[in-house]
Design a protein around this motif. Structure first.
Motif, PDB file in Angstrom:
ATOM      1  N   GLY A   1     -27.925 -41.282 106.197  1.00  5.43           N
ATOM      2  CA  GLY A   1     -27.263 -42.470 106.574  1.00  5.43           C
ATOM      3  C   GLY A   1     -26.439 -42.138 107.892  1.00  5.43           C
ATOM      4  O   GLY A   1     -26.443 -43.004 108.744  1.00  5.43           O
ATOM      5  N   VAL A   2     -25.926 -41.041 107.809  1.00  5.20           N
ATOM      6  CA  VAL A   2     -25.007 -40.733 109.103  1.00  5.20           C
ATOM      7  C   VAL A   2     -25.815 -40.342 110.169  1.00  5.20           C
ATOM      8  O   VAL A   2     -25.594 -40.724 111.338  1.00  5.20           O
ATOM      9  N   LEU A   3     -27.074 -39.743 110.156  1.00  2.00           N
ATOM     10  CA  LEU A   3     -27.811 -39.314 111.203  1.00  2.00           C
ATOM     11  C   LEU A   3     -28.441 -40.636 111.831  1.00  2.00           C
ATOM     12  O   LEU A   3     -28.473 -40.882 113.112  1.00  2.00           O
ATOM     13  N   ASP A   4     -28.460 -41.625 111.012  1.00  2.00           N
ATOM     14  CA  ASP A   4     -29.112 -43.120 111.430  1.00  2.00           C
ATOM     15  C   ASP A   4     -28.111 -43.970 112.273  1.00  2.00           C
ATOM     16  O   ASP A   4     -28.684 -44.406 113.172  1.00  2.00           O
ATOM     17  N   VAL A   5     -27.088 -43.713 111.742  1.00  2.00           N
ATOM     18  CA  VAL A   5     -26.003 -44.477 112.463  1.00  2.00           C
ATOM     19  C   VAL A   5     -25.566 -43.911 113.764  1.00  2.00           C
ATOM     20  O   VAL A   5     -24.839 -44.490 114.870  1.00  2.00           O
TER      21      VAL A   5
ATOM     22  N   ARG B   1     -22.301 -43.448 119.239  1.00  7.15           N
ATOM     23  CA  ARG B   1     -22.512 -42.688 120.626  1.00  7.15           C
ATOM     24  C   ARG B   1     -22.718 -43.619 121.582  1.00  7.15           C
ATOM     25  O   ARG B   1     -21.934 -43.302 122.837  1.00  7.15           O
ATOM     26  N   ALA B   2     -23.760 -44.446 121.495  1.00  4.24           N
ATOM     27  CA  ALA B   2     -23.625 -45.248 122.759  1.00  4.24           C
ATOM     28  C   ALA B   2     -22.965 -46.561 122.764  1.00  4.24           C
ATOM     29  O   ALA B   2     -22.792 -47.243 123.824  1.00  4.24           O
ATOM     30  N   GLY B   3     -22.477 -46.888 121.838  1.00  4.87           N
ATOM     31  CA  GLY B   3     -21.703 -48.090 121.591  1.00  4.87           C
ATOM     32  C   GLY B   3     -19.820 -47.668 121.512  1.00  4.87           C
ATOM     33  O   GLY B   3     -19.231 -47.319 122.299  1.00  4.87           O
ATOM     34  N   GLU B   4     -19.523 -48.094 120.396  1.00 12.55           N
ATOM     35  CA  GLU B   4     -18.007 -47.780 119.803  1.00 12.55           C
ATOM     36  C   GLU B   4     -17.516 -46.480 120.217  1.00 12.55           C
ATOM     37  O   GLU B   4     -16.317 -46.644 120.650  1.00 12.55           O
TER      38      GLU B   4
ATOM     39  N   LEU C   1     -16.480 -40.395 123.650  1.00 12.38           N
ATOM     40  CA  LEU C   1     -15.577 -39.626 122.674  1.00 12.38           C
ATOM     41  C   LEU C   1     -16.493 -38.387 122.330  1.00 12.38           C
ATOM     42  O   LEU C   1     -17.690 -38.518 122.342  1.00 12.38           O
ATOM     43  N   ARG C   2     -15.848 -37.365 121.965  1.00 14.96           N
ATOM     44  CA  ARG C   2     -16.205 -36.262 121.332  1.00 14.96           C
ATOM     45  C   ARG C   2     -16.633 -36.361 119.883  1.00 14.96           C
ATOM     46  O   ARG C   2     -15.682 -36.378 118.897  1.00 14.96           O
ATOM     47  N   VAL C   3     -17.991 -36.504 119.547  1.00 13.32           N
ATOM     48  CA  VAL C   3     -18.233 -36.759 118.189  1.00 13.32           C
ATOM     49  C   VAL C   3     -19.386 -35.548 117.512  1.00 13.32           C
ATOM     50  O   VAL C   3     -20.100 -35.276 118.323  1.00 13.32           O
ATOM     51  N   ALA C   4     -19.031 -35.380 116.141  1.00 12.67           N
ATOM     52  CA  ALA C   4     -19.829 -34.529 115.368  1.00 12.67           C
ATOM     53  C   ALA C   4     -19.986 -35.222 114.212  1.00 12.67           C
ATOM     54  O   ALA C   4     -19.409 -36.138 113.640  1.00 12.67           O
ATOM     55  N   THR C   5     -21.073 -34.615 113.404  1.00  6.95           N
ATOM     56  CA  THR C   5     -21.378 -35.239 112.065  1.00  6.95           C
ATOM     57  C   THR C   5     -21.123 -33.983 110.985  1.00  6.95           C
ATOM     58  O   THR C   5     -20.890 -32.948 111.414  1.00  6.95           O
TER      59      THR C   5
END
Length: 213
Positions: free
Chosen positions: A14-18, A23-26, A30-34
């Motif tokens: 689910g994390v990988l799906d969203v 990253r392209a939207g909201e 920002l620097r984002v990681a899972t």
């Protein structure tokens, strides 16, 4: 489709799906990681270290962050599909933010209809941060389970005529009477009928559990 269904059941799927959409939207710019349970331990450790050091702005994570995470500069959490989580789990999750000097915000996102049981449960969680009060709410929803044994599931109830929350005062009073009686006569020698009733009620497993305290 079968493939999509199988993918949705994989831990962390689910994390990988969203993530791409976020990253392209909201979360654009920002620097984002899972962070999820399928990551190798060293990768999870590295991600948490970078987040704590301020090298990452946002973690998109599963409930792997529920306990044991102490990042003082984490101030905002959004719980997606919050109605799918239990009261205690939501309380644990929101305890991951606001641990430093800045106030913390936990937003519970849900598609549940206003006034539905799920909505009311989330509203109750949002209304208080009192752990004892939330534990009572959790107990009211999940029931007390087997209070005379070691089983933790709320599906099996050993109480037949009482409910822990509704009859709390009666149970407290009975506990006091029982403690006084056993204190004066540990073997219940003067009360053979009561001793026989207890022997018939408590199986060996439940009795051993009670003796352990």
């Amino acid at each position: 489709p079968r493939d999509a269904s199988a993918a949705a059941r994989r831990p962390g799927a689910g994390v990988l799906d969203v993530l791409p959409g976020l990253r392209a939207g909201e979360l654009a710019g920002l620097r984002v990681a899972t962070l999820h349970g399928r990551l190798p331990p060293d990768e999870k450790e590295e991600t948490m270290t970078r987040f704590a050091a301020g090298e990452l702005d946002v973690l998109v994570a599963t409930t792997v962050i529920e306990v044991g995470v102490d990042v003082p500069n984490a101030t905002v959490m959004v719980v997606m599909d919050a109605d799918r989580f239990g009261v205690s789990q939501l309380h644990q999750l929101r305890g991951r933010v606001g641990r430093g000097g800045a106030p913390g915000w936990c937003l519970l996102y849900t598609d549940a209809q206003e006034g539905s049981p799920a909505w009311e449960r989330l509203a109750a969680v949002a209304a208080t941060s009192d752990g004892a009060e939330l534990a009572r709410l959790d107990l009211a929803q999940r029931r007390e389970g087997d209070v005379l044994g070691a089983a933790q599931s709320g599906g099996r109830r050993s109480l037949r005529l009482l409910e822990l929350l509704k009859d709390e005062e009666l149970i407290r009073s009975a506990r006091g009477e029982a403690s006084a009686l056993v204190g004066a006569d540990p073997q219940l020698a003067a009360h053979p009928a009561l001793a026989a009733a207890l022997a018939a009620t408590l199986d060996e497993t439940a009795a051993a559990y009670l003796e352990k305290g």
